[in-house]
Design a protein around this motif. Structure first.
Motif, PDB file in Angstrom:
ATOM      1  N   GLY A  18     -31.501  67.639 -40.265  1.00 39.13           N
ATOM      2  CA  GLY A  18     -31.439  69.033 -40.663  1.00 39.13           C
ATOM      3  C   GLY A  18     -30.219  69.716 -40.009  1.00 39.13           C
ATOM      4  O   GLY A  18     -30.059  70.815 -39.529  1.00 39.13           O
ATOM      5  N   SER A  19     -29.129  68.859 -40.126  1.00 37.51           N
ATOM      6  CA  SER A  19     -27.742  69.609 -39.840  1.00 37.51           C
ATOM      7  C   SER A  19     -27.184  70.691 -40.600  1.00 37.51           C
ATOM      8  O   SER A  19     -27.750  70.855 -41.818  1.00 37.51           O
ATOM      9  CB  SER A  19     -26.731  68.297 -39.664  1.00 37.51           C
TER      10      SER A  19
ATOM     11  N   CYS B 176     -18.218  65.910 -39.451  1.00 31.53           N
ATOM     12  CA  CYS B 176     -17.736  67.066 -39.040  1.00 31.53           C
ATOM     13  C   CYS B 176     -16.155  66.585 -38.320  1.00 31.53           C
ATOM     14  O   CYS B 176     -15.624  67.122 -37.268  1.00 31.53           O
ATOM     15  CB  CYS B 176     -18.113  67.599 -37.762  1.00 31.53           C
ATOM     16  N   GLY B 177     -15.295  65.652 -39.150  1.00 26.75           N
ATOM     17  CA  GLY B 177     -14.185  65.468 -38.632  1.00 26.75           C
ATOM     18  C   GLY B 177     -14.076  64.025 -37.975  1.00 26.75           C
ATOM     19  O   GLY B 177     -12.903  63.601 -37.682  1.00 26.75           O
ATOM     20  N   CYS B 178     -15.257  63.477 -37.547  1.00 23.34           N
ATOM     21  CA  CYS B 178     -15.116  62.181 -36.928  1.00 23.34           C
ATOM     22  C   CYS B 178     -15.519  61.190 -37.761  1.00 23.34           C
ATOM     23  O   CYS B 178     -16.785  61.319 -38.634  1.00 23.34           O
ATOM     24  CB  CYS B 178     -16.437  62.109 -35.758  1.00 23.34           C
TER      25      CYS B 178
ATOM     26  N   PRO C  86     -17.527  71.561 -32.626  1.00 22.03           N
ATOM     27  CA  PRO C  86     -18.380  72.556 -32.923  1.00 22.03           C
ATOM     28  C   PRO C  86     -19.074  72.563 -33.868  1.00 22.03           C
ATOM     29  O   PRO C  86     -20.301  73.123 -33.858  1.00 22.03           O
ATOM     30  CB  PRO C  86     -17.150  73.731 -33.033  1.00 22.03           C
ATOM     31  N   PRO C  87     -18.818  72.075 -35.210  1.00 15.58           N
ATOM     32  CA  PRO C  87     -19.733  72.122 -36.283  1.00 15.58           C
ATOM     33  C   PRO C  87     -21.048  70.966 -36.120  1.00 15.58           C
ATOM     34  O   PRO C  87     -21.925  70.977 -36.671  1.00 15.58           O
ATOM     35  CB  PRO C  87     -18.950  71.787 -37.439  1.00 15.58           C
ATOM     36  N   VAL C  88     -20.947  70.200 -35.285  1.00 18.16           N
ATOM     37  CA  VAL C  88     -21.931  69.230 -34.915  1.00 18.16           C
ATOM     38  C   VAL C  88     -23.268  69.973 -34.649  1.00 18.16           C
ATOM     39  O   VAL C  88     -23.309  70.692 -33.483  1.00 18.16           O
ATOM     40  CB  VAL C  88     -21.474  67.979 -33.812  1.00 18.16           C
ATOM     41  N   SER C  89     -24.426  69.621 -35.057  1.00 19.70           N
ATOM     42  CA  SER C  89     -25.610  70.055 -34.656  1.00 19.70           C
ATOM     43  C   SER C  89     -26.165  69.423 -33.440  1.00 19.70           C
ATOM     44  O   SER C  89     -25.750  68.055 -33.270  1.00 19.70           O
ATOM     45  CB  SER C  89     -26.581  69.714 -35.780  1.00 19.70           C
ATOM     46  N   ASP C  90     -26.958  69.866 -32.713  1.00 23.51           N
ATOM     47  CA  ASP C  90     -27.572  69.345 -31.444  1.00 23.51           C
ATOM     48  C   ASP C  90     -28.116  67.926 -31.915  1.00 23.51           C
ATOM     49  O   ASP C  90     -27.851  66.918 -31.060  1.00 23.51           O
ATOM     50  CB  ASP C  90     -28.834  70.104 -30.985  1.00 23.51           C
ATOM     51  N   ARG C  91     -28.855  67.832 -33.011  1.00 24.49           N
ATOM     52  CA  ARG C  91     -29.527  66.444 -33.466  1.00 24.49           C
ATOM     53  C   ARG C  91     -28.650  66.289 -34.957  1.00 24.49           C
ATOM     54  O   ARG C  91     -29.754  66.810 -35.695  1.00 24.49           O
ATOM     55  CB  ARG C  91     -31.111  66.199 -33.206  1.00 24.49           C
TER      56      ARG C  91
ATOM     57  N   SER D  32     -17.460  60.877 -49.760  1.00 25.95           N
ATOM     58  CA  SER D  32     -17.222  62.463 -50.088  1.00 25.95           C
ATOM     59  C   SER D  32     -18.223  62.982 -50.696  1.00 25.95           C
ATOM     60  O   SER D  32     -18.102  64.043 -51.241  1.00 25.95           O
ATOM     61  CB  SER D  32     -16.162  62.426 -51.270  1.00 25.95           C
ATOM     62  N   ARG D  33     -19.588  62.375 -50.487  1.00 25.81           N
ATOM     63  CA  ARG D  33     -20.803  63.062 -51.037  1.00 25.81           C
ATOM     64  C   ARG D  33     -21.671  63.324 -49.756  1.00 25.81           C
ATOM     65  O   ARG D  33     -21.897  62.467 -48.851  1.00 25.81           O
ATOM     66  CB  ARG D  33     -21.619  62.212 -51.960  1.00 25.81           C
ATOM     67  N   PRO D  34     -22.265  64.597 -49.814  1.00 27.37           N
ATOM     68  CA  PRO D  34     -23.075  64.954 -48.628  1.00 27.37           C
ATOM     69  C   PRO D  34     -24.422  63.885 -48.265  1.00 27.37           C
ATOM     70  O   PRO D  34     -24.741  63.606 -49.433  1.00 27.37           O
ATOM     71  CB  PRO D  34     -23.660  66.455 -48.960  1.00 27.37           C
ATOM     72  N   ILE D  35     -24.574  63.733 -47.324  1.00 26.40           N
ATOM     73  CA  ILE D  35     -25.989  62.903 -47.057  1.00 26.40           C
ATOM     74  C   ILE D  35     -27.066  63.916 -46.862  1.00 26.40           C
ATOM     75  O   ILE D  35     -27.057  64.617 -45.748  1.00 26.40           O
ATOM     76  CB  ILE D  35     -25.786  61.955 -45.752  1.00 26.40           C
ATOM     77  N   ASP D  36     -27.790  63.928 -47.663  1.00 22.64           N
ATOM     78  CA  ASP D  36     -28.925  64.960 -47.761  1.00 22.64           C
ATOM     79  C   ASP D  36     -30.125  64.363 -47.220  1.00 22.64           C
ATOM     80  O   ASP D  36     -31.062  65.228 -46.466  1.00 22.64           O
ATOM     81  CB  ASP D  36     -29.281  65.530 -49.151  1.00 22.64           C
ATOM     82  N   ARG D  37     -30.672  63.158 -47.296  1.00 23.58           N
ATOM     83  CA  ARG D  37     -31.718  62.737 -46.998  1.00 23.58           C
ATOM     84  C   ARG D  37     -31.210  61.420 -46.294  1.00 23.58           C
ATOM     85  O   ARG D  37     -30.989  61.323 -45.142  1.00 23.58           O
ATOM     86  CB  ARG D  37     -32.681  62.367 -48.079  1.00 23.58           C
ATOM     87  N   ARG D  38     -31.723  60.368 -46.787  1.00 25.86           N
ATOM     88  CA  ARG D  38     -31.260  58.866 -46.298  1.00 25.86           C
ATOM     89  C   ARG D  38     -30.397  58.096 -47.293  1.00 25.86           C
ATOM     90  O   ARG D  38     -30.600  58.097 -48.318  1.00 25.86           O
ATOM     91  CB  ARG D  38     -32.635  58.202 -46.246  1.00 25.86           C
ATOM     92  N   VAL D  39     -29.464  57.387 -46.592  1.00 29.74           N
ATOM     93  CA  VAL D  39     -28.512  56.373 -47.459  1.00 29.74           C
ATOM     94  C   VAL D  39     -28.361  55.444 -46.606  1.00 29.74           C
ATOM     95  O   VAL D  39     -28.378  55.370 -45.471  1.00 29.74           O
ATOM     96  CB  VAL D  39     -27.239  57.361 -47.720  1.00 29.74           C
TER      97      VAL D  39
END
Length: 161
Positions: free
Chosen positions: A117-118, A144-146, A95-100, A126-133
């Motif tokens: 743009g998720s 989202c758990g995967c 459910p929380p996975v965005s379309d793209r 443990s750090r959010p991926i905001d742009r590119r890494v």
């Protein structure tokens, strides 16, 4: 659990060394259960569970591991889009996975992961991926758990050692 300075208290998982908020009871990197302690923790994946990533260690792609499946898929030079939409190269049905949700592009150093743009950010260490890494081959991200483990050739040192 702020300390008045806008920063939150953190702790480290004793099993995988992920940085977590101090009030978290479970490490989402390795499922270590702080409330049960080391004696009753959830075990790390067995050799059999990791074997898919090992079998494809030199092939550029991604191992997708969810609660009920584990599958490897190649990622070509043009990259792959991960998301919930049927047109994505890697489809995650949560459910929380965005379309793209994000894009994976192979590089010589690992897989470049870009957020598309998720609404719920993927995390790396443990750090959010905001742009590119760039995630080195052999490392994993959480979407989202995967768990997505990047597979590909390890870089060789220029000195040949």
């Amino acid at each position: 659990m702020g300390n008045g300075s806008g920063r939150y208290e953190v702790k480290r998982c004793p099993r995988c060394d992920s940085e977590l908020y101090a009030d978290m009871d479970v490490c989402y990197g390795c499922l270590y259960d702080f409330s049960r302690g080391a004696a009753r923790e959830v075990p790390l994946p067995s050799v059999m569970e990791r074997s898919l990533a090992l079998r494809h260690a030199d092939e550029v792609g991604v191992v997708v591991r969810g609660s009920a499946l584990e599958v490897w898929t190649p990622v070509g030079d043009g990259g792959a889009v991960v998301g919930g939409r049927a047109s994505c190269d890697v489809i995650l049905r949560a459910p929380p996975v965005s379309d793209r949700h994000l894009r994976l592009v192979p590089t010589s150093d690992g897989m470049e992961v870009s957020d598309l743009g998720s609404s719920v950010r993927a995390t790396y260490r443990s750090r959010p991926i905001d742009r590119r890494v760039v995630v080195p081959y052999g490392d994993a991200i959480d979407v989202c758990g995967c768990q997505l483990t990047m597979t590909g050739p390890r870089p060789t040192s220029p000195s040949g050692t």
